[in-house]
Write a protein that holds these residues in place. Sequence first.
Motif, PDB file in Angstrom:
ATOM      1  N   GLY A 125       0.841  -1.199   0.000  1.00  0.00           N
ATOM      2  CA  GLY A 125       0.000   0.000   0.000  1.00  0.00           C
ATOM      3  C   GLY A 125       0.873   1.244   0.000  1.00  0.00           C
ATOM      4  N   HIS A 143       2.049   4.820  -1.274  1.00  0.00           N
ATOM      5  CA  HIS A 143       1.524   6.026  -1.929  1.00  0.00           C
ATOM      6  C   HIS A 143       0.044   5.887  -2.283  1.00  0.00           C
ATOM      7  CE1 HIS A 143       5.241   8.427  -2.372  1.00  0.00           C
ATOM      8  NE2 HIS A 143       5.802   7.233  -2.223  1.00  0.00           N
ATOM      9  N   MET A 165      -1.539   7.454   6.862  1.00  0.00           N
ATOM     10  CA  MET A 165      -1.093   6.129   7.276  1.00  0.00           C
ATOM     11  C   MET A 165      -0.186   6.119   8.508  1.00  0.00           C
ATOM     12  SD  MET A 165       1.102   3.269   5.233  1.00  0.00           S
ATOM     13  CE  MET A 165       2.422   4.366   4.745  1.00  0.00           C
ATOM     14  N   TYR A 167       7.700  13.856  -3.700  1.00  0.00           N
ATOM     15  CA  TYR A 167       6.469  13.418  -3.023  1.00  0.00           C
ATOM     16  C   TYR A 167       5.323  14.370  -3.393  1.00  0.00           C
ATOM     17  CZ  TYR A 167       3.516  11.596   0.759  1.00  0.00           C
ATOM     18  OH  TYR A 167       2.489  11.027   1.474  1.00  0.00           O
ATOM     19  N   GLY A 203       7.718   3.664   2.964  1.00  0.00           N
ATOM     20  CA  GLY A 203       7.835   5.117   3.146  1.00  0.00           C
ATOM     21  C   GLY A 203       7.774   5.843   1.810  1.00  0.00           C
ATOM     22  N   GLY A 204       8.188   7.085   1.808  1.00  0.00           N
ATOM     23  CA  GLY A 204       8.020   7.945   0.644  1.00  0.00           C
ATOM     24  C   GLY A 204       8.904   7.581  -0.541  1.00  0.00           C
TER      25      GLY A 204
HETATM   26  C1  GLA Z   1       5.336   8.748   3.631  1.00  0.00           C
HETATM   27  C2  GLA Z   1       4.078   9.505   4.044  1.00  0.00           C
HETATM   28  C3  GLA Z   1       2.876   8.548   4.119  1.00  0.00           C
HETATM   29  C4  GLA Z   1       2.747   7.719   2.841  1.00  0.00           C
HETATM   30  C5  GLA Z   1       4.078   7.101   2.474  1.00  0.00           C
HETATM   31  C6  GLA Z   1       4.044   6.384   1.138  1.00  0.00           C
HETATM   32  O1  GLA Z   1       5.716   7.851   4.623  1.00  0.00           O
HETATM   33  O2  GLA Z   1       4.274  10.110   5.297  1.00  0.00           O
HETATM   34  O3  GLA Z   1       1.706   9.285   4.375  1.00  0.00           O
HETATM   35  O4  GLA Z   1       2.231   8.499   1.801  1.00  0.00           O
HETATM   36  O5  GLA Z   1       5.122   8.048   2.407  1.00  0.00           O
HETATM   37  O6  GLA Z   1       3.221   5.250   1.211  1.00  0.00           O
END
Ligand code: GLA
Length: 391
Positions: free
Chosen positions: A32, A34, A175, A226, A340-341
Amino acid sequence: MTTGEARRAFEAAYDRAPEAVASAPGRVNLVGGHTDYNQGLVLPVAIDYRTAVAIAPRDDGRYRLRSTDFEGEVRVDGLPDDPLDTHDAMWANYPLGVLVELAAADLTAERGLDLLVAGDVPRGAGLSSSAALEVATAAAAYALDTPGEALPRRDLAEAAWRAETGFVGLDCGIMDQYASALCRAGEALFLDCRSRETRGVTFDDDGLRTVVVDTRVEHELASSAYNDRVRECEAAVARFDASLGDVTSLRDVDRDALVAHSDDLPSTLRRRARHVVTENERVRTAVDALEAGDVEAVGDCMFESHASLRDDYEVSCRELDAVVELAWETSGVLGARMTGGGFGGSVVALVEAGAVDDFRAHVDAAYAERADTDVDPRTFVCSAAEGVSVG
Ligand code: GLA
């Protein structure tokens, strides 16, 4: 352990005992990526690395903040309207933003505080150290005002998220704050980011290990890219809405709509949308597989997720791809993906307990050449931990 450290450091710094202490974990996301800011589905797991916040009230309206990770003390008279912009005080915007949001939502009273942060969530590794700090702050402040009451975990997660998006000003989804606040030990959290519905999914890691490989790189374009992806998704939504009507997020687009209308979109937007639509499907598949005890199928979803993030969403990088390749080559590694991002940070891998050493050895032997870097990665073996807790 972390809370004990926060308590001791608080006493040493302020020469009195804290009146409330709370801790909250970092997270990895099994599948899951982005999807959260596209109102989609995610499946994070809290990790057993935590941030603790210790606080005590003051009667002069002043806020003093310290962290065992940073030198010095940040002081403000009353809660600020805007984030602090001195370099050394940047970290303090996270707890201050949370206190602002809690007070605005009437979850806590506005008054002075001494606050101290301690913990071991690696920073800059894509493991949500900022969400852990926000959620721990929210829980400590709530427990101070409302001792002994069950934490309103969702309200705290929402306040923490508003602090990050509003006060600190980062355009993230929900998230990380939800994972840090709502995950339970031994479970992954199936979260629908549109309805905010959650369900714990047993993550029986008996015989399995969640291994995090932190590349320790963070490419400069991480935050601008992002935001670019958020904008691209909005542009794709506008195109779909024009053809289909009633499309307010990519959550409203399914595979059939994607196929039928993909010619209406330029290639970049088409690939971004394809990632989000197929990633939501992978989350559902992974949840069903976890519930059926089919961990191999969960691993497949992770590898597929990484390929989609790399090729369609274009948020991976050489170092992350190298770790995922090495995971793919190691027998006993069931799945791996960036978490993560992106553009640096960590890979999360699902590994049979007996294969952890082989995976580490393969990373040690082959990573530098494969990733063309001399930055050594760090590896953590994690288990599915409990979300925020007080005391
Ligand atoms: C970062 C953001 C989350 C999410 C992830 C990618 O961690 O803080 O909100 O968008 O990237 O899934």
